[in-house]
Structure formats: structure tokens, C-alpha cells
Scaffold this active site. Structure first.
Site, PDB file in Angstrom:
ATOM      1  N   CYS A 117       1.020  -1.317   0.334  1.00 31.74           N
ATOM      2  CA  CYS A 117       0.255   0.285  -0.149  1.00 31.74           C
ATOM      3  C   CYS A 117       1.133   1.333   0.026  1.00 31.74           C
ATOM      4  O   CYS A 117       1.426   1.767   1.127  1.00 31.74           O
ATOM      5  CB  CYS A 117      -0.717   0.274   0.881  1.00 31.74           C
ATOM      6  SG  CYS A 117      -1.659   1.471   1.448  1.00 31.74           S
ATOM      7  N   CYS A 120      -0.855   4.447   1.900  1.00 32.52           N
ATOM      8  CA  CYS A 120      -0.751   4.563   3.334  1.00 32.52           C
ATOM      9  C   CYS A 120      -0.614   3.139   4.095  1.00 32.52           C
ATOM     10  O   CYS A 120       1.006   2.293   4.050  1.00 32.52           O
ATOM     11  CB  CYS A 120      -2.336   4.886   4.340  1.00 32.52           C
ATOM     12  SG  CYS A 120      -3.863   3.481   2.794  1.00 32.52           S
ATOM     13  N   SER A 121      -0.941   2.042   4.587  1.00 31.23           N
ATOM     14  CA  SER A 121      -0.702   1.032   5.445  1.00 31.23           C
ATOM     15  C   SER A 121      -1.665  -0.119   5.405  1.00 31.23           C
ATOM     16  O   SER A 121      -2.166  -1.376   5.871  1.00 31.23           O
ATOM     17  CB  SER A 121      -0.580   1.062   6.552  1.00 31.23           C
ATOM     18  OG  SER A 121       1.367   1.851   6.270  1.00 31.23           O
ATOM     19  N   CYS A 122      -2.780  -0.124   4.105  1.00 36.18           N
ATOM     20  CA  CYS A 122      -3.610  -0.960   3.851  1.00 36.18           C
ATOM     21  C   CYS A 122      -3.865  -1.996   3.535  1.00 36.18           C
ATOM     22  O   CYS A 122      -2.330  -2.565   3.131  1.00 36.18           O
ATOM     23  CB  CYS A 122      -5.055  -0.994   2.480  1.00 36.18           C
ATOM     24  SG  CYS A 122      -5.272   0.976   2.333  1.00 36.18           S
TER      25      CYS A 122
END
Lengths: 217, 220
Positions: A117, A120-122
Site C-alpha cells: 500500500c 498508507c498501509s492497507c
């Protein structure tokens, strides 16, 4: 310092040493906000405890590993998983419910999949738990879409030259999990034993499952 | 917005360092901050897109030097201030000065809250039939919205192929910019690495993004 350590525990420790305060500053600020939100009746501390306990003890890569092992032994399940992962997994009746929009992508000798991701940090929390620090780190988010093979090299992973790399950037609410290839010499193994071969990283695409001889007979 | 959060393709951040000491949280405050975000996020005062935007709008130096959970905390503190849920004076004293106001929804509560945490469904009714079909060539638009978008910079202006139609999902850009929850078609669009990075691309690599229909135009 570099990578995950810089951005997680190491980072806070680092600042604590350097400025004498970040760790305690964060403790104080989080405690203050929790106190205020609780006093106002917005937050129930029992709910906080329960959420933390759930992510520390109940939701983790063992869930994804069960799904992968089932796909390795059950061709119909694998077909259903690739077609609609949320629906297929829901039918397994796992203890912890998984959300919608899950997508399983299959590794083959021709194609190796990696999940990232960049924005962000999905991450597929429902199947793998909270992401490791490196997944959220700046180098992983920045480099994976541009130089996936070099990122794999940081994990000690080398792919055959003829294998193509496919990177999935999780830019929406779809969530991806990699279905790794079943290791050789595991014919006749139980689902449970197969699940013990499935590493967290193999379901993100930064690693392979363990080899048959890496687990106890 | 063209922020530092949109970092796909950037150089100079060093190697990826696999974690030697893996635990879900590296400090108690990280766990509390995580859970506070989950509970307050369930109150209907903002959705996931707005929450992301308030992380993206942290000052760039703060963004880059803060851990994941520190960013989550700073986001929550700022959103609570912005929405009038807490005051600066309260944050300074560490205690509430007045009772809370009604929230839009009852937030997660009770000792079973962890079991109730789940990802919401993001399906929306389609505004119109899908404009693109699987296999079609499309170009990611060269757009640079000041507000929130999920079209990463590395894909803008690039030629790709529609690989999957993922359905019609809540359009993040509209939620953040105007508070409107509406659906747009969502596609998996795959790009050849050479189209994205030119001669510096690695051989035999492809990259996909999940792109909402307004991010795309037919390739000419």
C-alpha cells in the site's frame, strides 16, 4: 538505523534517547486523550481492552494460513476463493468474521504476486492481523512498485528470471492476500500440518512457505 | 493532495528491514492509541477516508519521522479538536471540563467490542453503467487534486489496462472534499513497469492500482 526499526519501536526509543522525552511524551498524551474521552462518555475502557486483546491474541496470520491450506487440498474451495475470497472464506465458518472485498491472488511458476500500500498501509487485517513494521515502513511503501525484485532481495528472496512479478497496490478498500504455491513433498499432508508451512510473508509475497523438511514430522 | 504519503517510486529511504522482534505493539501507548482510534472511528463522526486525509495533512516532516501509531494518535487528537469533541484546554490539563455531546452513532463499547470490530462493506449503488470493460486500454488522468485522492502520482498520465471490475464503491475523494457518500465504479488497472518507470524499470514486472472511474479516461 534503517527501515522498520527506524519507524517503529526503534524510532521511539531513539527519540527517547536523543531528546529525552518522546516515549514519555507519547505515554502522557495518549493517556490524557483517553482520560478526556472516557470522562466525556465517548469511550468505554473495557472496549479498548477488548480490542487490544483481540488483535494481540485472536487475529493473526494463523487465519490466513488455514485458508491457504484449505485451498491447497480442496480444488473447489480454491476456485471459489479466487472467484470471491470474502464469500468463500465466510463459508468456512471461522471463529473471527472476515470483512468484504477480499481478493486472493495465486502464485504460479509464471507469476509471483506482492502486496503493498503506497499511500498508507492497507493490509488484510482480517486474515493476517496487524501488519509488521516493515510493511508500514517508508522503504517498503516507496520501493515495491518500482523495484520489487530488489525489495525481495532484502528479504533474501530470489525468483527465477522467467517468473514475472506482479505488484498489487492497495489503493482502495479491496484487500489482497497471496495464495502461495504448495511446497513439494507434502502429498497426503493434513490441512493442519500444511497450515504450519504457511508463513505470514508468503501471504504478502515477500517470502515463500516453509519447505516440507522445515517442520517436524 | 501531492503529499509525502504518496511515496510509491521514491528513492533514498534505504533497505527494507524485516522485523527481528515482532509484536503487535511496541509500547502500551501504541495499543491504547490504536484502540482509541477504532472506538472513535466507530462513532460516525468521520469515515475511513476522512481519517486517512487527517494523517496525510500532518506536516511532512512529522509524517516522515513518526511511527505508524504516532501518526494515528496525532490524527485522532486533531480530528477530536476539529469536531469539537475535546478542547485545547482539556488536552493541556488531561481532564474533561464539560460533558460530551451526542455522537452520530453509539461507538463500540463493552468487553466484547473486539469481537464486534469488523471491516465495513463499501458497496454503493452504481450511478450509471460502468464506462470501461475488462481488457480495455485506459489512461490514468493527469490530475492533482488539493484534497484527498487515492490515485497515486506514479500512475498519473500512464497507460494501463482494465483487468478487473471490482464493483461500485464509496468514492473517497467526494467524501473528503464535500462530505458526500456516493459510489463510483472501481477497477483494477494494470501497468507495465516500463510504462511507469521507463528504461529504469525492472524486467518483467507489472503493477496494478485500484482506480475509481473518475481517475481514468479512455486511451486514445
Amino acid at each position: 538505523m534503517s527501515g522498520s526499526h527506524d519507524h517503529e519501536h526503534g524510532h521511539e526509543d531513539h527519540h527517547d534517547h536523543e531528546h529525552g522525552s518522546e516515549l514519555s511524551e507519547m505515554q502522557l498524551r495518549v493517556r490524557a486523550l483517553e482520560t478526556i474521552l472516557t470522562e466525556k462518555g465517548y469511550v468505554d475502557p473495557a472496549a479498548l481492552d477488548s480490542i487490544i486483546e483481540t488483535y494481540e491474541t485472536k487475529i493473526g496470520p494463523h487465519i490466513g494460513a488455514q485458508v491457504v491450506a484449505r485451498a491447497w487440498v480442496d480444488a473447489d474451495f480454491k476456485t471459489a476463493l479466487i472467484a470471491d475470497a470474502s464469500k468463500a472464506i465466510a463459508r468456512l465458518g471461522l471463529q473471527q468474521k472476515v470483512g468484504d472485498h477480499l481478493i486472493a491472488v495465486e502464485n504460479t511458476p509464471a507469476t509471483h504476486n506482492m502486496i503493498v500500500c503506497t499511500l498508507c498501509s492497507c493490509y488484510p487485517w482480517d486474515l493476517l492481523g496487524l501488519p509488521p513494521a516493515w510493511y508500514k515502513s517508508t522503504p517498503y511503501r516507496a520501493r515495491t512498485v518500482k523495484e520489487p525484485r530488489k525489495v525481495l532481495a532484502d528479504f533474501g528472496v530470489t525468483l527465477p528470471d522467467e517468473t514475472k512479478v506482479r505488484v498489487w497496490d492497495s489503493t482502495a478498500e479491496t484487500r489482497f492476500i497471496v495464495l502461495p504455491m504448495r511446497p513439494a513433498a507434502t502429498e497426503g499432508w493434513s490441512e493442519e500440518k500444511l497450515a504450519s508451512l504457511v508463513t505470514r510473508d508468503s501471504m504478502i509475497g515477500t517470502g515463500f512457505p516453509k519447505a516440507a523438511n522445515e517442520v517436524a514430522a | 493532495m501531492n503529499g509525502v504519503h504518496d511515496m510509491g517510486g521514491m528513492d533514498g529511504f534505504g533497505k527494507v528491514a524485516p522485523d527481528l522482534h515482532e509484536v503487535p505493539f511496541h509500547a502500551d501507548w501504541q495499543a491504547r492509541s490504536f484502540a482509541l482510534n477504532r472506538v472513535m472511528g466507530s462513532a460516525g463522526e468521520w469515515n475511513i477516508d476522512v481519517g486517512r486525509y487527517w494523517i496525510e495533512t500532518l506536516p511532512p516532516a512529522v509524517y516522515l519521522s513518526s511511527s505508524y501509531y504516532r501518526k494515528w494518535f496525532l490524527r485522532l487528537e486533531r480530528l477530536c479538536l476539529d469536531r469539537g469533541l475535546v478542547s485545547e484546554a482539556e488536552l493541556a490539563s488531561g481532564h474533561s471540563n464539560e460533558p460530551g455531546r451526542p455522537l452520530k452513532r453509539m461507538p463500540l463499547s463493552g468487553p466484547q467490542a473486539g469481537v464486534a470490530v469488523s471491516r465495513p462493506n463499501h458497496d454503493q449503488p452504481p450511478p450509471a453503467p460502468a464506462l470501461f470493460e475488462v481488457g480495455q486500454k485506459v489512461r490514468a488522468r493527469n490530475i492533482h487534486p488539493r484534497s484527498h485522492t487515492r490515485l497515486p502520482r506514479f500512475a498519473r498520465g500512464r497507460l494501463g489496462t482494465i483487468e478487473r471490475i471490482q464493483g461500485c464503491h464509496t468514492f473517497p475523494d467526494a467524501v473528503v472534499e464535500s462530505g458526500v457518500v456516493r459510489g463510483e465504479w472501481l477497477y483494477t488497472v494494470v501497468f507495465d513497469s516500463r510504462e511507469l518507470w521507463g528504461p529504469d524499470a525492472e524486467d518483467g514486472a507489472t503493477v496494478s492500482i485500484e482506480a475509481f472511474e473518475p481517475y481514468l479516461e479512455p486511451a486514445r
